[in-house]
Design a protein around this motif. Structure first.
Motif, PDB file in Angstrom:
ATOM      1  N   SER A 165       0.847  -1.194   0.000  1.00 31.93           N
ATOM      2  CA  SER A 165       0.000   0.000   0.000  1.00 31.93           C
ATOM      3  C   SER A 165       0.884   1.247   0.000  1.00 31.93           C
ATOM      4  O   SER A 165       2.113   1.164   0.130  1.00 31.93           O
ATOM      5  CB  SER A 165      -0.900   0.014   1.231  1.00 31.93           C
ATOM      6  N   ARG A 166       0.262   2.401  -0.131  1.00 30.23           N
ATOM      7  CA  ARG A 166       1.027   3.644  -0.140  1.00 30.23           C
ATOM      8  C   ARG A 166       1.760   3.839   1.171  1.00 30.23           C
ATOM      9  O   ARG A 166       2.954   4.200   1.182  1.00 30.23           O
ATOM     10  CB  ARG A 166       0.099   4.827  -0.404  1.00 30.23           C
ATOM     11  N   ARG A 168       5.499   3.555  -6.946  1.00 28.57           N
ATOM     12  CA  ARG A 168       4.309   2.780  -6.571  1.00 28.57           C
ATOM     13  C   ARG A 168       3.373   3.615  -5.691  1.00 28.57           C
ATOM     14  O   ARG A 168       2.151   3.638  -5.916  1.00 28.57           O
ATOM     15  CB  ARG A 168       4.768   1.523  -5.827  1.00 28.57           C
ATOM     16  N   LEU A 178      -0.471   4.884  -6.668  1.00 28.03           N
ATOM     17  CA  LEU A 178      -1.640   4.576  -5.851  1.00 28.03           C
ATOM     18  C   LEU A 178      -2.383   5.843  -5.450  1.00 28.03           C
ATOM     19  O   LEU A 178      -3.613   5.848  -5.313  1.00 28.03           O
ATOM     20  CB  LEU A 178      -1.207   3.806  -4.598  1.00 28.03           C
TER      21      LEU A 178
END
Length: 571
Positions: free
Chosen positions: A404-405, A485, A489
């Protein structure tokens, strides 16, 4: 570095040869001539190695013995040529007097003083046989006699040129008796290099120069007069002085090795916990984790959880790998390797069960394990720790799409702290140099001294210019991958450039460790995604093309450095 070794060998052999030739041909009292040789051999004995002492002692005896015999033959020949009548007074024979006995005492004492030094040899590597010392001493002595004989007549000069070929063959045979690993270690090069070609070029240049110099001095300038003989003796003294600086400098360095650093280990060393945890884990767990269903792997990992707790406890303590500067006993890295692979198994199992937080935690612990194994250690410790971190980097690369972030930001911070805690490579290599000089004895010291004069050893150059930048590039590329990434997101699209990632995701612009100009990592956005890479070992942007060495499985110096070429190829 190989050429430096050749120059050292040539100058040392020539210097010993000149001193021995003076001792054999001089008209000084025998005590002064023998005293010079005794001082020379005593100094060599202080190195506490039989090989150089035997080599140069045999060289001296090879020079002195034939020279004395030749002088005796010349004397008998002149007496016969003089056709003295039978009743002519003969020259008095030399007799041993009380004075000679007293003068012999310091000579014998000098030889006796070499025994304690030889009794505590510190060769470090004992694969050089006596064959080399014997053949080398004889050959070097013959070469000196041939060069010195050139000053006597043109016939000796021609004979010397003819005899040089079989003498060179003897030297080659002597080198063949050496274990190849010894020369590869001392010179830090492979035997496929031109070290022997350089040796012959320098050696034959010195010998031919001595021959022509002797001929020119004796027959061109002085015509064989008594003045010429005096000038020749002065020339020998000048040559000895000219040749002495390099051997003298190396001898001084050999006799004054650097002090061993006094490093206090933590009272409760976390490194001991890491070793204990690695030994407690079953090494077969690695194969089990790769071949068994995830549920069985997790059950086995839970059964061994106490060792993971012990490892984390060690990482939270002060960790310092013990360094043995006087021996070669390595740290128990087999246990740490088991621990690194066990962390990897836990990470893969957590990703398979969608326990991403656990995977992130295990990746951080794996990076900390690599750092704990190399900080405070030598070059070998550095390489081992970097290998463990490479396992963690591979796991992070495989898990990046599941993060996830917030997890990406957490790992970016962990990698930044990790890079900041790393030691400068110069500090690591200095400790490695000190260990080399003390643990490997004479040969380790000689390697270090030659590297100071003629450039870094292969190991030092490889670690400084390839391994360390490769490690830093891997960390920087991983941070950028995680930042990209997190950006994707948050914004639903890829960043237009790396500048779009800061300062929220990256506190500083990512620089390329392989770019000598200090440029940034290369990032290109295309229709099918993006390319992120470093220029690699050659320092040239090859457009993102990475050439992988099929034998070693690592990127070739000709291409760029890309993480997908490393980790995806490994899969």
């Amino acid at each position: 570095m190989a050429l430096t070794f050749v120059l050292l060998l040539v100058t040392a052999v020539s210097f010993v040869g000149l001193v021995s030739l003076w001792a054999a041909r001089s008209r000084r009292h025998w005590f002064w001539r023998m005293g010079a040789l005794t001082v020379l051999w005593t100094l060599l004995a202080q190195l506490r190695s039989e090989v150089p002492l035997a080599l140069f002692a045999i060289q001296s005896l090879t020079i002195v013995g034939p020279s004395v015999a030749f002088q005796a033959w010349q004397t008998r020949r002149r007496r016969r040529a003089a056709e003295l009548p039978p009743d002519a007074a003969r020259a008095p024979r030399w007799r041993f007097s009380v004075r000679d006995v007293l003068l012999t005492t310091p000579i014998l004492a000098g030889f006796a003083s070499t025994y304690p030094s030889l009794a505590a040899t510190r060769d470090g590597i004992d694969h050089i046989p006596w064959t080399f010392a014997i053949i080398g001493g004889i050959v070097f002595g013959l070469m000196t006699l041939l060069a010195g004989g050139a000053a006597l007549s043109w016939r000796w000069f021609v004979f010397g040129l003819i005899a040089a070929l079989p003498v060179a063959g003897l030297i080659g045979y002597g080198f063949e008796q050496i274990d190849p690993g010894v020369l590869e270690y001392v010179l830090d090069v492979g035997l496929e290099t031109d070290v022997f070609t350089e040796y012959w070029q320098v050696w034959m240049a010195v010998i031919c120069g001595a021959w022509w110099g002797a001929i020119a001095n004796q027959y061109v300038f002085n015509r064989g007069s008594r003045r010429g003989a005096v000038s020749l003796r002065r020339g020998v003294a000048v040559w000895a002085i000219v040749l002495s600086p390099l051997p003298a400098y190396v001898y001084f360095r050999l006799m004054t090795p650097p002090d061993i650093p006094q490093v206090a280990l933590p009272q409760t060393n976390g490194f001991d916990d890491l070793v204990a945890a690695g030994k407690g884990l079953n090494v077969r767990l690695i194969n089990f984790a790769s071949e068994s269903p995830v549920d069985q792997v997790v059950a086995e990992l839970n059964r061994l959880d106490e060792y993971f707790v012990l490892a984390e406890q060690g990482l939270n303590r002060g960790c310092q790998p013990p360094v043995d500067y006087t021996g070669l006993a390595p740290n128990d890295y087999s246990a740490c390797r088991t621990l690194a692979r066990a962390f990897s198994a836990k990470t893969r199992a957590a990703i398979a069960q969608d326990r991403v937080d656990d995977a992130v935690r295990n990746i951080e612990l794996a990076f900390r394990l690599g750092l704990a194994c190399r900080v405070g250690g030598t070059g070998i410790d550095y390489l081992v720790g970097a290998a463990f971190e490479g396992i963690a980097a591979s796991d992070l690369w495989d898990a990046r799409q599941a993060l996830s972030r917030d997890q990406c930001i957490e790992l970016i911070g962990a990698l930044s702290r990790h890079a900041a805690a790393a030691e400068p490579i110069a500090v690591v290599l200095e400790r490695h140099r000190i260990q080399t000089q003390h643990a490997y004895g004479l040969y380790g010291q000689l390697q270090t001294i030659l590297s100071d004069i003629g450039g870094e050893t292969w190991f030092q150059d490889r670690v400084r210019t390839a391994v360390e930048p490769r490690y830093r590039a891997t960390v920087e590329l991983l941070k950028c991958e995680l930042a990209i990434r997190a950006y994707q997101l948050e914004h639903g699209r890829l960043p237009a450039s790396l500048d779009s990632l800061g300062p929220d995701l990256l506190s500083a612009a990512p620089t390329d460790p392989f770019d000598l100009a200090g440029g940034p990592l290369r990032y290109r956005l295309g229709d099918e995604g993006y390319e992120l890479y470093s220029v690699g070992l050659n320092g040239v942007d090859d457009g993102g093309i990475s050439i992988v060495d099929e034998e070693e499985g690592i990127p070739s110096p000709r291409g760029d450095f890309r993480l997908d070429a490393i980790f995806d190829e490994g899969d």
